[in-house]
Design a protein around this motif. Structure first.
Motif, PDB file in Angstrom:
ATOM      1  N   GLY A  77       0.325  -1.329  -0.336  1.00  0.00           N
ATOM      2  CA  GLY A  77      -0.181  -0.046   0.063  1.00  0.00           C
ATOM      3  C   GLY A  77       0.803   1.184  -0.366  1.00  0.00           C
ATOM      4  N   GLU A  81      -0.237   8.838   4.846  1.00  0.00           N
ATOM      5  CA  GLU A  81      -0.731   9.498   3.711  1.00  0.00           C
ATOM      6  C   GLU A  81      -0.063  10.748   3.673  1.00  0.00           C
TER       7      GLU A  81
ATOM      8  N   LYS B  18     -10.051   0.917  -3.262  1.00  0.00           N
ATOM      9  CA  LYS B  18      -9.952   0.725  -1.461  1.00  0.00           C
ATOM     10  C   LYS B  18      -8.715  -0.076  -1.486  1.00  0.00           C
ATOM     11  N   ARG B  19      -8.733  -1.404  -1.556  1.00  0.00           N
ATOM     12  CA  ARG B  19      -8.073  -2.734  -1.712  1.00  0.00           C
ATOM     13  C   ARG B  19      -6.900  -2.788  -2.022  1.00  0.00           C
ATOM     14  N   ASN B  20      -6.698  -1.432  -2.948  1.00  0.00           N
ATOM     15  CA  ASN B  20      -5.074  -1.144  -3.289  1.00  0.00           C
ATOM     16  C   ASN B  20      -4.997  -2.246  -4.102  1.00  0.00           C
ATOM     17  N   LYS B  63      -2.398   7.598  -3.112  1.00  0.00           N
ATOM     18  CA  LYS B  63      -2.316   7.597  -1.638  1.00  0.00           C
ATOM     19  C   LYS B  63      -3.340   8.341  -1.160  1.00  0.00           C
ATOM     20  N   ARG B  64      -4.035   8.841  -1.956  1.00  0.00           N
ATOM     21  CA  ARG B  64      -5.039   9.388  -0.973  1.00  0.00           C
ATOM     22  C   ARG B  64      -6.604   8.517  -1.323  1.00  0.00           C
ATOM     23  N   MET B  65      -6.568   7.310  -1.791  1.00  0.00           N
ATOM     24  CA  MET B  65      -7.797   6.974  -2.017  1.00  0.00           C
ATOM     25  C   MET B  65      -8.499   6.522  -0.524  1.00  0.00           C
ATOM     26  N   ALA B  66      -7.852   5.706   0.464  1.00  0.00           N
ATOM     27  CA  ALA B  66      -8.104   6.359   1.636  1.00  0.00           C
ATOM     28  C   ALA B  66      -9.129   7.120   2.024  1.00  0.00           C
ATOM     29  N   LEU B  67      -8.985   8.261   1.665  1.00  0.00           N
ATOM     30  CA  LEU B  67      -9.835   9.512   2.492  1.00  0.00           C
ATOM     31  C   LEU B  67     -10.759   9.808   1.261  1.00  0.00           C
ATOM     32  N   TYR B  68     -11.480   9.344  -0.360  1.00  0.00           N
ATOM     33  CA  TYR B  68     -12.237   8.791  -0.381  1.00  0.00           C
ATOM     34  C   TYR B  68     -13.639   8.790  -0.632  1.00  0.00           C
ATOM     35  N   ASN B  69     -14.397   9.202  -0.108  1.00  0.00           N
ATOM     36  CA  ASN B  69     -15.483   8.988   0.601  1.00  0.00           C
ATOM     37  C   ASN B  69     -17.321   8.927  -0.609  1.00  0.00           C
TER      38      ASN B  69
END
Lengths: 277, 181
Positions: A77, A81, B18-20, B63-69
């Motif tokens: 991953g 961030e 989101k699962r990379n 890198k920011r995919m976790a932040l996408y809502n």
């Protein structure tokens, strides 16, 4: 709120074009969360702009994809961030010349005019300021999203409270308080009954959480006979629940816990609240 | 690098990203890099630089995919914003001529592009041009592809702000009708 006027104000176009301010973006996000019509409009506009953009394509060089994917780690991953990286860069840039100057200063200290030291000091101050500004910015961003969340919650509360207030004020609705029985003395529900149209809505103040496979069911007592008024949505907190119409001559309302989907007749041992008209 | 032929729904794609998941990112790249690159190139106006910015943009997305809502809007709106902002930042650090001159300049440049160097997709574009009146299309493109604010467009093209807003709004409504399924 007048949803049509909101949609017509052009703020959604700004939002989708990316020209809206941060505050407006938060607002549209909140509004579309609350009002399905606004969400629908945002989605349709987004889809249209996406289709528009896809008609204006220019392919980057073939090599680029390989270069980019070589930099990505799909096993571990992206790690932490990186949005803070960008803010750290000015600090690094500020530091490098300082170290350089300090070294030179040590070698030829006596021949150096005073201003070089001042420049070093100024550089340090700048670096510190940049760091401080980056820190503040991060804190501000955090505060901003907290604020948006709070606003979202408040909007929901407000909608609920004003709907309640309207019911209290409406003379055609009669309020019936359903109080907790032995089963659950702390439970409390209000029913609003319009005795000309026979419409009934519920406001659940307190009922135990619904166990899996069960559902609350509302009954009205008409001429001593329980009449099914439908099952309650299990997510009843802070909502005005609409149920089936009752019949003229209703003398009481009661809620029992039944199997999911409801029962034809109430299970008396599972009666939680009841209220006489 | 194998171009993957899987077809994703937006939802599946987001889950994969989101699962990379590599295949999901490849799909994202294959599907959207052309549209993103077009926007980046319109802002930085140099193929080589645009390539660098494209790389920066795609790594940021990763890198920011976790932040996408997804609750807050479609994936494409989110990645376009990243692309536009990164490209605009790239031109700022370069400190070139002031943006005031740029708008007119770019407008002329764009027109030259479309008449002298027809590239793929040009036929479809022509259909779109027929759809949007030129004066509206220009404003939409300045805002959407180049990230100019309404105020900047109004100042630079000497059009009242209200007119800019209403033309853009009309154009977007037309696009919405046109692309409505």
């Amino acid at each position: 709120m007048n949803i049509e006027a909101y949609i017509a104000s052009g703020i959604i176009e700004d939002y989708v074009l990316g020209t809206a301010s941060e505050q407006e973006k938060q607002e549209v996000a909140c509004m579309s969360h609350i009002y399905p019509e606004i969400k629908e409009e945002v989605l349709r506009m987004e889809e249209a702009m996406e289709a528009y953009a896809l008609k204006h394509q220019k392919a980057p060089s073939k090599q680029l994809k390989a270069n980019i994917f070589a930099k990505m780690d799909f096993d571990n991953g992206p790690g932490t961030e990186e949005s803070t990286d960008a803010k750290i860069i000015p600090l690094d840039k500020g530091n490098t010349p300082i170290e350089h100057n300090v070294e030179k200063d040590a070698q030829v200290a006596s021949t150096r005019p005073k201003w070089t030291k001042m420049a070093v000091a100024a550089g340090l101050v700048l670096a510190l300021l940049a760091g401080w500004a980056a820190y503040q910015l991060k804190a501000l961003n955090g505060a901003n999203s907290d604020m948006a969340e709070r606003m979202e919650r408040m909007e929901v509360e407000l909608a609920y409270n004003s709907a309640l207030a309207d019911l209290y004020r409406d003379p055609s609705y009669k309020m019936v308080r359903l109080v907790g029985l032995e089963k659950s003395p702390e439970s409390s529900v209000s029913a609003f009954w319009n005795d000309s149209s026979q419409e009934v809505v519920l406001d659940v103040q307190k009922l135990p959480a619904v166990p899996a496979g069960k559902q609350y069911q509302l009954w009205s007592i008409v001429d001593g006979v329980p009449v099914d008024m439908g099952v309650l949505d299990s997510d009843f907190d802070k909502k005005i629940l609409k149920v089936k119409k009752t019949k003229p001559g209703t003398s009481a309302f009661a809620i029992t816990l039944e199997q999911e989907g409801g029962s034809p007749t109430p299970t008396m041992e599972e009666m939680y609240v009841m209220g006489n008209v | 690098m194998a171009t993957n032929t899987l077809k994703y729904t937006e939802q599946e794609l987001v889950v994969g990203l989101k699962r990379n998941d590599r295949a999901a990112f490849e799909y994202l790249y294959d599907h959207y890099s052309g549209a993103l690159f077009n926007i980046i190139l319109k802002i930085v106006r140099d193929e080589e630089r645009a390539g660098d910015v494209m790389q920066e943009v795609f790594l940021k997305i990763w890198k920011r995919m976790a932040l996408y809502n997804p609750e807050k809007g479609r994936l494409f709106t989110w990645i376009v914003n990243i692309a536009r902002n990164t490209a605009i930042d790239a031109t700022r650090t370069e400190t070139r001529k002031p943006s005031m001159v740029d708008v007119n300049d770019r407008t002329v440049h764009d027109q030259a592009d479309s008449t002298e160097r027809p590239d793929s997709g040009q036929e479809e574009l022509r259909a779109l041009v027929g759809l949007l009146r030129p004066e509206r299309k220009q404003l939409v493109d300045l805002a959407y592809f180049q990230g100019y604010t309404h105020e900047e467009i109004a100042n630079n093209l000497n059009i009242p702000l209200g007119t800019v807003k209403s033309r853009i709004r009309t154009a977007l409504q037309e696009l919405k009708q046109y692309f409505a399924v």
